[in-house]
Structures are given as C-alpha cells and as structure tokens.
Write a protein that holds these residues in place. Sequence first.
Motif, PDB file in Angstrom:
ATOM      1  N   SER A  71      36.922  32.996  36.144  1.00 28.14           N
ATOM      2  CA  SER A  71      36.071  32.834  37.320  1.00 28.14           C
ATOM      3  C   SER A  71      36.189  34.056  38.214  1.00 28.14           C
ATOM      4  O   SER A  71      37.288  34.590  38.419  1.00 28.14           O
ATOM      5  CB  SER A  71      36.481  31.589  38.103  1.00 28.14           C
ATOM      6  N   PRO A  87      24.400  35.235  40.905  1.00 24.20           N
ATOM      7  CA  PRO A  87      23.324  34.309  40.521  1.00 24.20           C
ATOM      8  C   PRO A  87      22.432  33.951  41.710  1.00 24.20           C
ATOM      9  O   PRO A  87      22.931  33.565  42.752  1.00 24.20           O
ATOM     10  CB  PRO A  87      24.079  33.053  40.048  1.00 24.20           C
ATOM     11  N   THR A 101      22.423  28.599  40.284  1.00 20.48           N
ATOM     12  CA  THR A 101      23.529  27.745  39.849  1.00 20.48           C
ATOM     13  C   THR A 101      23.539  26.497  40.707  1.00 20.48           C
ATOM     14  O   THR A 101      22.949  26.474  41.791  1.00 20.48           O
ATOM     15  CB  THR A 101      24.889  28.448  40.047  1.00 20.48           C
ATOM     16  N   ASP A 103      32.831  36.337  32.744  1.00 20.57           N
ATOM     17  CA  ASP A 103      31.863  35.279  33.068  1.00 20.57           C
ATOM     18  C   ASP A 103      32.549  33.945  32.836  1.00 20.57           C
ATOM     19  O   ASP A 103      33.517  33.846  32.066  1.00 20.57           O
ATOM     20  CB  ASP A 103      30.591  35.404  32.210  1.00 20.57           C
ATOM     21  N   GLY A 159      18.770  40.074  29.952  1.00 26.18           N
ATOM     22  CA  GLY A 159      19.237  39.428  31.182  1.00 26.18           C
ATOM     23  C   GLY A 159      18.536  40.076  32.352  1.00 26.18           C
ATOM     24  O   GLY A 159      17.301  40.065  32.424  1.00 26.18           O
ATOM     25  N   ASP A 200      25.825  41.344  39.521  1.00 26.27           N
ATOM     26  CA  ASP A 200      24.519  40.746  39.818  1.00 26.27           C
ATOM     27  C   ASP A 200      24.794  39.257  40.016  1.00 26.27           C
ATOM     28  O   ASP A 200      25.018  38.521  39.052  1.00 26.27           O
ATOM     29  CB  ASP A 200      23.608  41.049  38.610  1.00 26.27           C
TER      30      ASP A 200
HETATM   31  C1  LIG Z   1      22.716  36.561  37.599  1.00 25.13           C
HETATM   32  S1  LIG Z   1      23.684  36.134  36.251  1.00 25.13           S
HETATM   33  C2  LIG Z   1      24.177  37.666  35.649  1.00 25.13           C
HETATM   34  C3  LIG Z   1      23.147  38.241  34.763  1.00 25.13           C
HETATM   35  C4  LIG Z   1      23.589  39.523  34.147  1.00 25.13           C
HETATM   36  N1  LIG Z   1      23.515  40.618  35.057  1.00 25.13           N
HETATM   37  C5  LIG Z   1      22.783  39.777  32.898  1.00 25.13           C
HETATM   38  O1  LIG Z   1      22.090  40.793  32.837  1.00 25.13           O
HETATM   39  O2  LIG Z   1      22.796  38.952  32.001  1.00 25.13           O
HETATM   40  C6  LIG Z   1      25.106  35.507  36.976  1.00 25.13           C
HETATM   41  C7  LIG Z   1      26.175  35.099  36.025  1.00 25.13           C
HETATM   42  O3  LIG Z   1      27.263  34.608  36.796  1.00 25.13           O
HETATM   43  C8  LIG Z   1      27.937  33.651  36.038  1.00 25.13           C
HETATM   44  N2  LIG Z   1      28.760  32.886  36.970  1.00 25.13           N
HETATM   45  C9  LIG Z   1      28.411  31.906  37.846  1.00 25.13           C
HETATM   46  N3  LIG Z   1      29.490  31.497  38.535  1.00 25.13           N
HETATM   47  C10 LIG Z   1      30.546  32.224  38.089  1.00 25.13           C
HETATM   48  C11 LIG Z   1      31.923  32.294  38.430  1.00 25.13           C
HETATM   49  N4  LIG Z   1      32.432  31.511  39.375  1.00 25.13           N
HETATM   50  N5  LIG Z   1      32.702  33.164  37.784  1.00 25.13           N
HETATM   51  C12 LIG Z   1      32.205  33.975  36.830  1.00 25.13           C
HETATM   52  N6  LIG Z   1      30.912  33.954  36.463  1.00 25.13           N
HETATM   53  C13 LIG Z   1      30.086  33.102  37.086  1.00 25.13           C
HETATM   54  C14 LIG Z   1      26.834  32.878  35.371  1.00 25.13           C
HETATM   55  O4  LIG Z   1      27.334  32.234  34.208  1.00 25.13           O
HETATM   56  C15 LIG Z   1      25.824  33.982  35.064  1.00 25.13           C
HETATM   57  O5  LIG Z   1      25.995  34.442  33.768  1.00 25.13           O
END
Ligand SMILES: C[S@@+](CC[C@H](N)C(=O)[O-])C[C@H]1O[C@@H](n2cnc3c(N)ncnc32)[C@H](O)[C@@H]1O
Length: 484
Positions: free
Chosen positions: A371, A390, A397, A343, A295, A388
Amino acid sequence: MVRYYCTAGNGMESFLVEEVKKKLAARDVHQIPGKVLFSSSATIHRVCDLKAAERLFLLLKQDSPVGMSTHTSPAKTASVLRSRLLGDRRQWLSAVMTWSRLQGELAASRNAVTASTTHGVREKGRGSERQSDEGKNCRQESRKRSHSFTAEESDEKRQRGREQIRRHALELDKDDDVRESEEVCATYSKKELEQNVESCSKNMDDLGEDAPLESVENVSFRINCKCSGSLSRCVGAQEVSKVIGAGLSKLLGWKADLKNPKLEISVFLSDDYCLLGIPLTRLPLANRSYIKSTGLRSTIAWAMASLAQIQPGFCVVDPMCGVGTILIEAAKEHKAACFLGVDIDDGQLQKADENIAFAELQSRVHLLKASSKALPLPSASVDAVVCDLPFGRKFSTRVNMADNLPLILGEMERVLCVGGTMVVLLSPQLSCLLKKLLSQTHSGPKGNKEDESQTFSSLRHQTTLRVSLGAIDGLIHKYIKTPD
Ligand SMILES: C[S@@+](CC[C@H](N)C(=O)[O-])C[C@H]1O[C@@H](n2cnc3c(N)ncnc32)[C@H](O)[C@@H]1O
C-alpha cells in the motif's frame, strides 16, 4: 531540412517543443494551441520516435486565418478558400515528392533492420567468442560506473536504503542472479542501440506507413478538414473539403477517392491560423508498440517522467503504478536508472508484469505489492517518485482519495532523498487539496502532535501544469525535497 507539424494534447505543447529541440535539433519551432511546427534534418525514424506528440504531419502550408463572415456569399467563400489554400502547382508537387521520399525511407530502413536482424541471428553462433570478451570488458566498466556512483553518494543512510531496494528487487526477480543483472546493465550501450533501431522499426510497423508514390501524377486523395472557433459558423468542413478537392483535381489532375486514397490532405482552419499537411503515419505516434495493456495516456506518462529529471543511477518509484505506464515510459527513455512499481491490486500488478515483459524491461523495472499508505521502503532511499493517483471514471476507487492523500503524500516525502523529485498527477479537486495541505505546513507552527506526523515542510513546489486526459483535465505537480 523538412518542415513538420505534430498535434499534441492540451498542455503537452511545451513538452513537445522541448523534445523536438533536444532530440531533433529542430529549428523554427513554433507552438500554437494543440500543435507544434518545426523544421528538422533528423531521419524520419527519429522524428517518428517523438514521445510527447499525438500525430505527425508533413507541413504543406501555414498561413494567417482565412477571413470570412456569416454574410460572405458561397461563391466568394469558395474563391477566398481557393486563393488562400491552394497556392501554386509546384509547391504541391514538391511537398508530395518529399512525403513520398519519407515514406520510402521508412520502408527502406524497416527492410534493412529486418534483414540485419535475420543476419544477426545467423551470425550469433560465430560471434560468441568475441561477445564473451566484450562482456567481460563491459562488466568491468559497469562495476567502475557503479563504484563512481557510490563514491559520489554522501549520505550513508540513503545508500543503505538504495541497497535494500536493489536487494529487494533482485529477490523479486526470481530468475535473475546478480551476475546476470550486471551483464544486462553492462552490455546496455551496445544492446540499447540495436533495440532502439529495432523498436523504431517495430513502431513503424505498428504505425503503418504508406507506400511511396510511383508518380506524382494521377494521385488519389481525400481531404480531411476541421474548422474551429467563430470561423466554423461561417464555413463548414464539408464545404471546405469540396472546394479544395475540386481545386486540387483541376490544378494537378488528381482524383478524389474517399474510400482508399493514396494521400490524405489535412486542413485545419481556425480563427488564429490555417494549416495544411499530410499525415506521415496512419496511426498516432502516441500509440506505443511496446505497451500491451494501456493505462494512463502514454504521452502524459512520458511528460511526468521527463519532469522527474531522472539521471543515470537513479532509483525511481511509482507507489500506485497500475499497469506500469509511467515506469515503462521512463525506463525506455532512461536506460541507466532502475524503477520500482508498487500497487495494491493483484490484477493491476499482473498487467504491469505483462507490460514490463512485453517491453523487455524486466531487468530494470520491478514490482511490489504494497500500500502506498505504508511503503515498505527505507526513508530517503529513492531519487524520484512519480505517481498518478486514482481519480476519474477509469480509475476511481471506493476509498475516498482525499482522506488518504495526507498519508500517501507523507510516505512519498519520507522515502524521497533530499534533492529528490516528486511528480504527481491529480484531479483538479485533489490538486486543490494538495495545495491546501502544503500551504498549511508551510505557514507557521503546528497545532498538535498528530499534525506533526504529517508535515510536508520539506516539499518545495516547482511547477503545476494542466493537461487534458480526454474527458477531464489533470494537474501535474512537481516538488523537490529540501532539507527540513
Ligand atoms: C490511476 S491508477 C494508476 C494508473 C497507472 N498510472 C497506469 O498507467 O496504469 C491508480 C492505481 O492506484 C492503485 N491503488 C489504489 N489504492 C492504492 C493503495 N492504497 N496503495 C497502492 N496502490 C493503490 C490502484 O490499484 C490503481 O492501479
């Protein structure tokens, strides 16, 4: 004492400087853009276990820049390069012998670990009685430890919150009962040692060390050269490689072999320095052998975890954990803390689950589908939040993150206990928005009731660091929660 240098991503140099000082008791630590030079007498295994580094080299030569202009003739250029970069024969032979010795040490300790693992399997049956006694002592020790930890807690609310998270984590882990999880914790120090050696050796397998040299005569080699800055307008990498290659053949009788050389010599020439080295592993140290689906870049994930200042007994949450990289890096480094990844996406959670199992961290890293806008966690129940968010091409997203940032930030602030740390990675745009949101709350009274539900007044800014994520840069922000 061996003199090394490591390459590091932009913005990661200061983390690497701290790491080599702390873990390797490194001396003469020197930082230049993209690189850290240091001397250490630590074993090569420990050096190869650095987390903030990209690649590891044995240092051959470090010097001031090679002065050249666009008017320098090719003959003069070659002569300057030879006199500045080649040096004397003994220096090269001694460096290559050190490189060969280090390769031998890597191979030998890997063989020793393989042998002891096999031996350990044979001994396992015989040692079960002793182990059960040790287990009992360790369990008692662990109970004592958790007791002193709870005694230190002053805030009852925080304590109740933590218990709820722990219970929740245990419920999620269907196969684990409380006793089993205590055992895992209790036997950690012994197991941890074995795992450390094993994981180092697995890392070595994956990083691929070279065979030690049988002799320093007739060595085949290849030059890998990079020129940067205005110097690159005066001389090309190919030209430097040719001059150094021919010079080495003459000086040492070595043979150039572009396809399958025994030795790779790296040459970096910039307007600020010239650096020569030999890579100690074929693959970057940043390639983690314990991560299946990648990731966030592991070095950045590790840096974020190190900023969170995780202590034994901490409960750490990543509310947007993706495939779990930050939690895995943190859990590998902090063996006495527990971690929760949240997540919203089933696919990401599935991969995170696989990654956690692959890294053998199931007893301490748990997952939850929810969430980050409404975390199902009690207020003030978490010691550190790492996240981290998105952004960028890989993790963009459909939802506009800027709209959601106040809500997500509010939740992170709510679940954090006073004194807790929040470390977030943001795009430059989200970073500006975060600063704006926080400066609004820190400046004067709020306008209406709605605003008051999103006050971030307890978050005190500590630091902001810019790091390279490859194509784009990210900003790591660190905050501490203070009493309102
Ligand atoms: C940038 S990625 C994180 C990557 C992580 N650091 C890794 O190494 O895999 C952001 C994550 O936020 C999740 N995400 C987006 N909206 C969200 C929400 N409202 N609540 C929880 N997770 C969410 C996405 O599914 C995604 O996996």
